[in-house]
Every structure is written in structure tokens, then in C-alpha cells.
Design an enzyme around this catalytic site. Sequence first.
Site, PDB file in Angstrom:
ATOM      1  N   HIS A 188       0.731  -1.276   0.105  1.00 54.08           N
ATOM      2  CA  HIS A 188      -0.062   0.082   0.034  1.00 54.08           C
ATOM      3  C   HIS A 188       0.916   1.404   0.016  1.00 54.08           C
ATOM      4  CE1 HIS A 188      -3.506  -2.257   0.891  1.00 54.08           C
ATOM      5  NE2 HIS A 188      -2.897  -3.045   2.104  1.00 54.08           N
TER       6      HIS A 188
HETATM    7  O1  RIB Z   1      -5.391   0.641   3.950  1.00 53.79           O
HETATM    8  C1  RIB Z   1      -4.077   0.425   4.078  1.00 53.79           C
HETATM    9  C2  RIB Z   1      -3.548   1.387   4.772  1.00 53.79           C
HETATM   10  O2  RIB Z   1      -3.843   1.283   6.142  1.00 53.79           O
HETATM   11  C3  RIB Z   1      -1.806   1.503   4.857  1.00 53.79           C
HETATM   12  O3  RIB Z   1      -1.462   2.886   4.903  1.00 53.79           O
HETATM   13  C4  RIB Z   1      -1.713   0.628   6.266  1.00 53.79           C
HETATM   14  O4  RIB Z   1      -0.558   1.065   6.696  1.00 53.79           O
HETATM   15  C5  RIB Z   1      -2.817   0.812   6.912  1.00 53.79           C
HETATM   16  O5  RIB Z   1      -2.753   1.898   7.962  1.00 53.79           O
END
Ligand code: RIB
Length: 332
Positions: free
Chosen positions: A267
Site C-alpha cells: 500500500h
Molecule cells: O489501507 C491500507 C493503509 O492502512 C496503509 O497505510 C496501512 O499502513 C494501513 O494503515
Amino acid sequence: MQIFEAVGAGWKFGNVTALHPVLFAVSGAMKLIIDTDPGIDDAMAIAYAAAAPEIDLIGLTTVFGNTHIHQSSRNARFLLDKLGLEVPVAEGAAYAVGQSCHDPSDHVHGPEGFGDVTEIPEIGANHAQPASEFLVDMARKHKDELVVCAVGPLTNIAAAIRLDPQFAFNIKRLVIMGGAVYCPGNVTQFAEANIYHDVQAADEVFAVPPQTVLVGLDVTLKTLYETADFEALAERSPNMGGFLRDISRFYLKFYKEVGGLEGCGLHDSTAVIACTHEPMFDMVETGLRVMTEGAEIGATRPDPSRPPVRVCRDVDGAGVVHLFTDRVASLP
Ligand code: RIB
Ligand code: CA
């Protein structure tokens, strides 16, 4: 809490631009601040930024989210020390706008944010300024040059905009990891975690900045990083890659058990990569609104009355995975 697999047909909006899988050469390193809640995939993103020659990482600002705020800051300082970087860490918000408590995502990132790896030492100290002031000052100092990549709840970014309405115009770009515009969320069917954890702040941010890119689950779940990828990385980079491999075991287990996925989404790294490698992404331009109440709270919805945001709709996922490995493997 449940994670939903982000596949299947969402509804379409706007024109999809052509995918250009060829990387473009960047002349001069991009000044970057990462606003982060480390966090396993945050740690991966910070390692990537440290390794990428196109990036000049000038600071980290921390926010609650995956962890409590003091753990976020401690983890950020620990990572920078491990990476051999002397970069300030400015601590930010402990809670969402209008809230006075926060439940960290222990079930996803482990009790201290780094999976099964616990007892992370306190190294160094935070910068004297709080995150919002640091962001505002750096944006003034590096006017039209600074890129801010927000990979946690948007509380610090909203605070910076409130502190200095020019902030959004002084930065070159705001790249956000968050949202699920054309696919299901990962906290609820509608909401992605970073947006869900501060819906008010997210909605404020989408109302203002003129240069925003959204890197949401629409693309980040197309960049799965598997056990074998972590093992290969650890072999090439025993210190940093080995650490990322160790902290990822807990995260991979969560993805497997809850989402039925064979890897974890890159992500936050994908958002950092979007800062320098836009041609790897298909983007559509639309204004956005965040549902701040009701059954669909946290949903990110197109709203033509809002300032345009470039929303990543598709990605060269294999290219992102390859680039991540290649760069991080260059670290010791
Ligand atoms: O949905 C993914 C996000 O949420 C990323 O930033 C991960 O670190 C979580 O916090
Ligand atoms: Ca994060």
C-alpha cells in the site's frame, strides 16, 4: 473488522488515461516528506524512499493509526537509524479530529506496529515542532518543490491546511495512500483504513488542495508482495530486507486469514512510487467527498463539485513489485 477482496467491477468515472509501463528518468531528487503511522507497510515505504535515488527524504511526520502516536514516532526514529538516515521526525496527531481516543490496528500490524517483532528501542528524539508546523515550514522553505506523501490518517495534513491555508499551494503535490473509490474497502465494505480513521480530516483535505493524487485500494491490492518475495529480498539485503521479512510474517498471516490473499498489498510503498513514477499508473480526474456519517461512513465518492484529484485507477502491479524489490535490495 473485515478485509474485503478488492476485485470485481466497480462503477466507472471519467476517462482512463493510457498505461505507460516504461519508467521515466527523473532529473534531480524530489524533496519528500512521508506522513506515516509505522506500521509494517509504512516501514517498507520508508525503506523504499531511503533507497530510491530519485527521492531526497527530508523528514517524516507521524500520526496515530496502525499504532498509538508515540509508537509511530518511536518506530519512525528506529527505522531511520536502521537506514542510517539523519532525518527529522516531527510527531503529529494522537487522535482523529474531534476524538479523544484511538484503537490501534494491532490485529493487522501487531502490538507495537511491527508484527511479531516487539520491544523496539527508543532512539533519538522527536523534532521540536509538531508535525503540522513542520509541514507548513518545509512547504514554505521548499515552495513548489516539496512532495508530501501521506500514508496514514489525514489528520496532520488537515491540521497543516488549517494552520496555513497557503500550505496546499506551496507544496508541489500531495500523494495520498487511502480510499477505495472503485472497489470495496478494507475496514468496511465501503471504507479504507486511512480514510476511515479520520473521515473529517480526509473530507477537509479533499475540499482544498489543487495537486492531489490518490493511491487507494483500487491499485494497491494489485501490488501483492508474497512470502517468496520477502525471502528473496532478505537474501539480497540481510539487514533491512531481513527486518522487513521478519515483521511481515504477522501481516501476511492476516492477509491470508482474513482476505484469503497470498501476499500483502504494497500500500504505502505504491504511494511513494507514485510520487516519482506516475506513468506506471492509470489515473482518472474527479473531485472527491468522504462520507462522514451513516452506514457508508469512510467511503470515498466522486463529487464533481470538489477540486479535481487524480485517482489511480490501474497500475503496472508487477512493475511496482519489481521496482520495490530492486531498490530495497540495494540496501545493506
Ligand atoms: O489501507 C491500507 C493503509 O492502512 C496503509 O497505510 C496501512 O499502513 C494501513 O494503515
Ligand atoms: Ca500506513
